[in-house]
Design an enzyme around this catalytic site. Structure first.
Site, PDB file in Angstrom:
ATOM      1  N   LYS A  40       0.755  -1.237  -0.077  1.00  0.00           N
ATOM      2  CA  LYS A  40      -0.105  -0.049  -0.098  1.00  0.00           C
ATOM      3  C   LYS A  40       0.645   1.160   0.177  1.00  0.00           C
ATOM      4  O   LYS A  40       2.130   1.176   0.266  1.00  0.00           O
ATOM      5  CB  LYS A  40      -1.008   0.192   1.212  1.00  0.00           C
ATOM      6  CG  LYS A  40      -0.341   0.070   2.586  1.00  0.00           C
ATOM      7  CD  LYS A  40      -1.351  -0.201   3.716  1.00  0.00           C
ATOM      8  CE  LYS A  40      -0.483  -0.223   5.118  1.00  0.00           C
ATOM      9  NZ  LYS A  40      -1.084  -0.735   6.179  1.00  0.00           N
ATOM     10  N   ARG A 140     -10.654  -0.549  13.963  1.00  0.00           N
ATOM     11  CA  ARG A 140     -10.412   0.339  12.865  1.00  0.00           C
ATOM     12  C   ARG A 140     -11.400  -0.116  11.569  1.00  0.00           C
ATOM     13  O   ARG A 140     -12.338   0.582  10.990  1.00  0.00           O
ATOM     14  CB  ARG A 140      -9.040   0.293  12.379  1.00  0.00           C
ATOM     15  CG  ARG A 140      -8.553   1.277  11.539  1.00  0.00           C
ATOM     16  CD  ARG A 140      -6.960   1.281  11.185  1.00  0.00           C
ATOM     17  NE  ARG A 140      -6.448   0.080  10.533  1.00  0.00           N
ATOM     18  CZ  ARG A 140      -5.268  -0.341  10.049  1.00  0.00           C
ATOM     19  NH1 ARG A 140      -4.432   0.908  10.048  1.00  0.00           N
ATOM     20  NH2 ARG A 140      -5.045  -1.477   9.528  1.00  0.00           N
ATOM     21  N   TYR A 263      15.416  29.730  11.034  1.00  0.00           N
ATOM     22  CA  TYR A 263      14.369  30.231  11.593  1.00  0.00           C
ATOM     23  C   TYR A 263      13.971  30.244  13.098  1.00  0.00           C
ATOM     24  O   TYR A 263      14.526  29.343  13.489  1.00  0.00           O
ATOM     25  CB  TYR A 263      12.932  29.541  10.905  1.00  0.00           C
ATOM     26  CG  TYR A 263      12.835  29.826   9.363  1.00  0.00           C
ATOM     27  CD1 TYR A 263      12.722  30.916   8.810  1.00  0.00           C
ATOM     28  CD2 TYR A 263      13.004  28.658   8.460  1.00  0.00           C
ATOM     29  CE1 TYR A 263      12.371  31.346   7.384  1.00  0.00           C
ATOM     30  CE2 TYR A 263      12.594  28.833   7.030  1.00  0.00           C
ATOM     31  CZ  TYR A 263      12.448  30.043   6.749  1.00  0.00           C
ATOM     32  OH  TYR A 263      12.343  30.249   5.383  1.00  0.00           O
TER      33      TYR A 263
HETATM   34  C1  PLP Z   1      -0.341  -2.163   6.794  1.00  0.00           C
HETATM   35  C2  PLP Z   1      -1.198  -3.383   6.920  1.00  0.00           C
HETATM   36  C3  PLP Z   1      -0.181  -4.412   6.978  1.00  0.00           C
HETATM   37  C4  PLP Z   1       1.269  -4.295   7.117  1.00  0.00           C
HETATM   38  O1  PLP Z   1       1.682  -4.099   8.219  1.00  0.00           O
HETATM   39  P1  PLP Z   1       3.307  -3.813   8.641  1.00  0.00           P
HETATM   40  O2  PLP Z   1       3.605  -3.291  10.048  1.00  0.00           O
HETATM   41  O3  PLP Z   1       3.781  -2.731   7.914  1.00  0.00           O
HETATM   42  O4  PLP Z   1       3.943  -5.273   8.338  1.00  0.00           O
HETATM   43  C5  PLP Z   1      -1.100  -5.703   7.477  1.00  0.00           C
HETATM   44  N1  PLP Z   1      -2.307  -5.612   7.408  1.00  0.00           N
HETATM   45  C6  PLP Z   1      -3.119  -4.691   7.474  1.00  0.00           C
HETATM   46  C7  PLP Z   1      -4.653  -4.765   7.594  1.00  0.00           C
HETATM   47  C8  PLP Z   1      -2.639  -3.321   7.147  1.00  0.00           C
HETATM   48  O5  PLP Z   1      -3.201  -2.301   7.178  1.00  0.00           O
END
Ligand code: PLP
Length: 372
Positions: A40, A140, A263
């Site tokens: 992703k 979630r 800054y």
């Molecule tokens: C992002 C995600 C993963 C991968 O998690 P990592 O901690 O990057 O290995 C696996 N399952 C779901 C549902 C996720 O959203």
């Protein structure tokens, strides 16, 4: 005398180390369990188009993305082969047929998703593949325990579907001693029993793999660890770093005692100091919170950030370098001397945010491709 040309920054992705990471995770899994890859957010910012074929060559056959657009990129990259591409965020596309057309498999997260996808399957006249996600404590995504029970009493709605996996996701896998890990495991088993489907299971993300075989089931879904982020909360990282980020020195100068840098003028030089300005800032994914504890490496020597990180530039202290560094020389932000986790710790965040934040903002080069 300006002696260099663009690019001003250089993000190298070491594909050989990516493959090593994939194979080492696959090897850790219990016998019979498969290792997927989560790609992703454009493969955590590293470029799915380059990443996915390398994983496929390492015999990875299962790919997870967040949305249809991400899925289409992966499908177009791989073409039609043995790959399975799953879309975490549900069957939402302008048109359900986008899934079928691109051979993408939605993760169904709500009763509404299931109804919709089941209806689409009926209309299409053939079984449509799907993954069902159950929530086991993260709150979630996925069916709640009540929704799971109700579905268990009415599995007819699943008849038009070819359910490939039941999955859930861990909230605290990077903290092995956290009681929530076992709790979620138990809730997962209960949900699976309520559904009563003869169906493979998927549970572990990167860190989940390190919780032991009880967590492996049929398909693990690592993301972070593939890209070199430490899946364990110990100093020993079992993965190889996949990224090198180098940026150019744009200017060097000297500051006298009492002068300030950057800054807000909130860094005051306490003795004569040599400074170098390098070509990256928060617009390039080097967070402003990298200001106080951040450092870069020039010729392998640590040069602390002084003054606030700004949009496209960071000033570092190079006093200890001899001879002094030259305009055009490279400063390493991530690489041999500093991991993505080190950068994240200095910026008070996690490696995930650093990697995805680097995104397409640097010239990317890929090394270590597998032979076809
Ligand atoms: C992002 C995600 C993963 C991968 O998690 P990592 O901690 O990057 O290995 C696996 N399952 C779901 C549902 C996720 O959203």
């Amino acid at each position: 005398m300006s002696s260099f040309t663009e690019p001003l920054s250089w993000l190298e992705v070491h594909l050989d180390r990516l493959r090593w990471n994939y194979l080492s995770l696959q090897k850790r899994l219990k016998r019979g369990a498969d290792c997927a890859a989560v790609v992703k957010a454009d493969a955590y910012g590293l470029g799915a188009v380059a990443i996915v074929p390398e994983l496929y060559k390492s015999n990875c056959r299962h790919f997870f993305v967040a949305n249809v657009a991400g899925g289409i990129v992966v499908r177009d990259t791989l073409g039609e082969n043995e790959s399975r591409i799953y879309v975490f965020n549900g069957p939402y596309a302008p048109d359900a047929a986008d899934f079928a057309r691109n051979n993408l498999i939605p993760v169904l997260n709500t009763p509404g998703d299931i109804e919709y996808w089941s209806g689409f399957a009926k209309k299409s006249g053939r079984k449509q593949p799907a993954v069902i996600q159950v929530d086991t404590g993260m709150n979630r995504m996925g069916l709640s325990p009540d929704e799971v029970k109700r579905l268990g009493h009415n599995t007819d709605i699943l008849k038009p579907l070819d359910v490939r996996y039941i999955m859930s996701h861990l909230a605290c896998a990077d903290t092995p001693e956290h009681p929530k890990n076992r709790e979620q495991l138990e809730k997962f088993m209960i949900a699976v029993e309520h559904l009563g489907l003869p169906c493979p299971l998927s549970f572990a993300n990167s860190s989940g793999i390190f919780l032991g075989e009880d967590f492996h089931f049929d398909l693990a879904r690592p993301g972070a660890a593939l890209y070199g982020i430490n899946p364990q909360n110990t100093d020993q990282n079992p993965m190889q770093g996949v990224v090198t980020l180098k940026v150019r020195i744009l200017q060097t100068r000297e500051a006298a005692k009492g002068e300030t840098v950057g800054y807000g003028a909130n860094y005051t030089v306490s003795s004569p100091t040599k400074l170098a300005t390098i070509s990256a800032g928060y617009a390039d994914g080097i967070l402003r919170s990298f200001t106080t504890d951040g450092a870069v490496f020039i010729r392998g020597q640590k040069c602390p950030v002084v003054g606030r990180v700004s949009m496209e530039a960071i000033v570092v202290d190079v006093t200890q370098l001899s001879p002094p560094p030259q305009v055009g020389e490279w400063a390493e932000i991530i690489g041999e001397h500093q991991t993505v986790d080190d950068v994240a710790a200095a910026a008070k965040t996690i490696g995930y945010e650093i990697l995805t934040g680097l995104g397409g903002k640097h010239k990317r080069i890929y090394s270590g491709q597998a032979q076809a």
